[in-house]
Design a protein around this motif. Structure first.
Motif, PDB file in Angstrom:
ATOM      1  N   ALA A   1      68.842  14.639  50.486  1.00 49.84           N
ATOM      2  CA  ALA A   1      68.979  13.236  50.063  1.00 49.84           C
ATOM      3  C   ALA A   1      67.781  12.417  50.536  1.00 49.84           C
ATOM      4  CB  ALA A   1      70.280  12.666  50.630  1.00 49.84           C
ATOM      5  N   GLU A   2      67.348  12.653  51.757  1.00 50.36           N
ATOM      6  CA  GLU A   2      66.211  11.933  52.313  1.00 50.36           C
ATOM      7  C   GLU A   2      64.944  12.206  51.511  1.00 50.36           C
ATOM      8  OE1 GLU A   2      64.987  11.492  56.841  1.00 50.36           O
ATOM      9  OE2 GLU A   2      64.293  13.402  56.000  1.00 50.36           O
ATOM     10  N   GLU A   3      64.683  13.476  51.211  1.00 54.77           N
ATOM     11  CA  GLU A   3      63.466  13.839  50.475  1.00 54.77           C
ATOM     12  C   GLU A   3      63.484  13.282  49.050  1.00 54.77           C
ATOM     13  OE1 GLU A   3      62.967  18.022  50.670  1.00 54.77           O
ATOM     14  OE2 GLU A   3      62.633  18.058  52.831  1.00 54.77           O
ATOM     15  N   GLU A   4      64.663  13.328  48.414  1.00 55.33           N
ATOM     16  CA  GLU A   4      64.751  12.819  47.047  1.00 55.33           C
ATOM     17  C   GLU A   4      64.615  11.294  47.029  1.00 55.33           C
ATOM     18  OE1 GLU A   4      64.653  13.719  43.175  1.00 55.33           O
ATOM     19  OE2 GLU A   4      64.918  15.201  44.778  1.00 55.33           O
ATOM     20  N   THR A   5      65.175  10.630  48.035  1.00 58.99           N
ATOM     21  CA  THR A   5      65.103   9.161  48.094  1.00 58.99           C
ATOM     22  C   THR A   5      63.675   8.689  48.329  1.00 58.99           C
ATOM     23  OG1 THR A   5      67.365   9.098  48.970  1.00 58.99           O
ATOM     24  CG2 THR A   5      66.027   7.124  49.261  1.00 58.99           C
ATOM     25  N   GLU A   6      62.921   9.446  49.124  1.00 56.84           N
ATOM     26  CA  GLU A   6      61.522   9.071  49.397  1.00 56.84           C
ATOM     27  C   GLU A   6      60.676   9.064  48.126  1.00 56.84           C
ATOM     28  OE1 GLU A   6      59.547   9.945  53.479  1.00 56.84           O
ATOM     29  OE2 GLU A   6      60.564  11.776  52.850  1.00 56.84           O
ATOM     30  N   LYS A   7      61.074   9.850  47.121  1.00 56.17           N
ATOM     31  CA  LYS A   7      60.289   9.958  45.889  1.00 56.17           C
ATOM     32  C   LYS A   7      60.572   8.815  44.908  1.00 56.17           C
ATOM     33  CE  LYS A   7      60.419  15.036  46.091  1.00 56.17           C
ATOM     34  NZ  LYS A   7      60.879  16.255  45.392  1.00 56.17           N
ATOM     35  N   LEU A   8      61.612   8.005  45.187  1.00 54.58           N
ATOM     36  CA  LEU A   8      62.022   6.978  44.232  1.00 54.58           C
ATOM     37  C   LEU A   8      60.912   5.950  43.994  1.00 54.58           C
ATOM     38  CD1 LEU A   8      65.700   6.292  45.391  1.00 54.58           C
ATOM     39  CD2 LEU A   8      64.934   7.705  43.476  1.00 54.58           C
TER      40      LEU A   8
END
Length: 425
Positions: A332-339
């Motif tokens: 979740a953290e890695e995907e959120t950073e890409k937003l």
């Protein structure tokens, strides 16, 4: 096969293995040169003489190499394990290249045969070295053993006694062409090696899990201490501000700066009091949540935790729960950073309902995700394409009836749910 031919081939085998001994840093450079000199001398003598004692001199080399490793590493267990691997590899290769062909075909040993055997056996040793190297890169057993402070002298002696006892049976059976006994004893040696390294792997895994839980507990205790300090500090904050104000009124700017500097230093790295996780009784699980909360603060991610109901995770399932939750939070953290077009928020809802606890993690995503492919090993939306996390969760789920894992993917929201069923006291 004559003693001379055996001496030549064994000398070649151990010369190749000596390079791996140095490669694994089990002996010093000077020790390696000395061992290589002895083996080369033994090979030369084997080529030009038929003395049966030349073959027996290799036993002296094996003992010398073993004690040199003990002297260099200050440990018994690593030389012992390396020794049994080394001897098992030699016996297995000889069974494949000498014993089995002699069982099936009537082979006459010649110089050309010895030369071909030396090349084939050396290539097989290289192949097995590559296999062990790959296995160690994945299991990290060698590194684990290097950091052990205990010498394990008694255990090493027991392992060596069992191994050499069965090895003698194998050697005598091979010399007398008792192929069934020879093959059976080799299989027993293989099972012994497999059992020893499997046991070491589980010991390593258990120790790592305990260290992981301890580190999370320590982390939580540190953050809790900061929180308590924050509460005490806030109680006195007004008085400190009054003191600063008095200094300014008296034009004592130096003292005012000193007070302000101390206030700033005192509030550094204090945990945000918005986190209220006292309903979680496991300090290691608290530590995990606080760890990801603080990482979210550092990466400008709004990490929101909502906990409904007190609960306690039992020890036998705690590690699996932490592993699964850690993987989900990391993803979740890695995907959120890409937003790029959505607000960076991660919602963590933890709910208790009777004997059920639900860990629900929600985050927005923008990359296309195929729910049918996501659980396959190797699938990833990361640049490095190293996707093993969700596949690992599925494996944990299959081994633990108390855990269930579900995914829901809407148009913009990724929702991961870990369902834990357990009896609560």
């Amino acid at each position: 096969m004559s003693n001379q031919a055996q001496s030549v081939l064994y000398s070649v085998n151990f010369i190749v293995l000596a390079f791996f001994t140095k490669k694994f840093r089990l002996v010093s450079t000077y020790q390696f040169i000395g061992l290589l000199f002895l083996l080369s001398l033994n090979l030369i003598v084997s080529i030009f003489t038929q003395d049966k004692y030349v073959l027996e001199s290799l036993l002296v080399y094996i003992i010398l190499e073993f004690f040199l490793m003990i002297f260099y590493l200050k440990s018994w267990i690593i030389p012992t394990l390396y020794m049994i691997i080394q001897l098992f590899v030699v016996m297995a290769i000889w069974t494949l290249t000498i014993n089995i062909p002699m069982m099936i075909f009537d082979i006459k040993v010649s110089g050309y045969f010895e030369f071909a055997e030396a090349i084939i056996q050396s290539l097989l040793i290289l192949l097995l070295y590559y296999f062990f190297k790959k296995a160690n890169q994945r299991l990290k057993l060698w590194e684990f053993l290097n950091y052990q402070k205990k010498r394990y002298k008694i255990l090493s002696i027991v392992i060596l006694f069992l191994f050499f006892s069965i090895s003698v049976i194998h050697g005598v059976a091979s010399a007398n062409k008792q192929w069934v006994l020879s093959t059976y004893s080799l299989i027993v040696l293989g099972v012994l090696c497999f059992g020893i390294f499997t046991s070491l792997y589980f010991v390593k895994r258990d120790k790592e899990q305990k260290e992981y839980l301890t580190s999370l507990t320590t982390f939580y205790n540190q953050e809790q201490a900061k929180y308590k300090y924050l509460r005490a500090f806030k109680h006195d904050f007004k008085d400190l501000i009054i003191s600063v104000e008095a200094c300014l009124e008296q034009h004592d700017y130096s003292e005012a700066k000193t007070l302000i500097r101390r206030i700033t230093q005192s509030t550094d790295n204090i945990m945000d009091e918005k986190i209220n996780i006292n309903d979680i009784k496991n300090t290691s699980l608290r530590g995990l949540l606080i760890h990801y909360y603080n990482r979210g603060v550092e990466r400008e991610i709004d990490f929101r935790i909502n906990i409904l109901g007190e609960f306690d995770v039992k020890d036998f399932i705690l590690v699996d729960v932490i592993r699964c939750l850690s993987i989900v939070l990391s993803n979740a953290e890695e995907e959120t950073e890409k937003l790029k077009y959505h607000k960076k928020i991660i919602f963590v809802d933890i709910k208790k309902n009777g004997n059920n606890v639900f860990f629900i993690v929600k985050n927005n995503y923008e990359n296309k995700i195929d729910i049918h492919e996501i659980f396959k090993r190797g699938y990833s939306t990361k640049d490095e394409h190293r996707g093993i996390g969700l596949n690992t969760i599925r494996n944990i789920e299959s081994e633990n009836r108390g855990l269930q894992f579900n995914l829901q993917i809407d148009r913009e929201v990724f929702c991961a749910e870990i369902h834990m069923t357990i009896d609560f006291d």
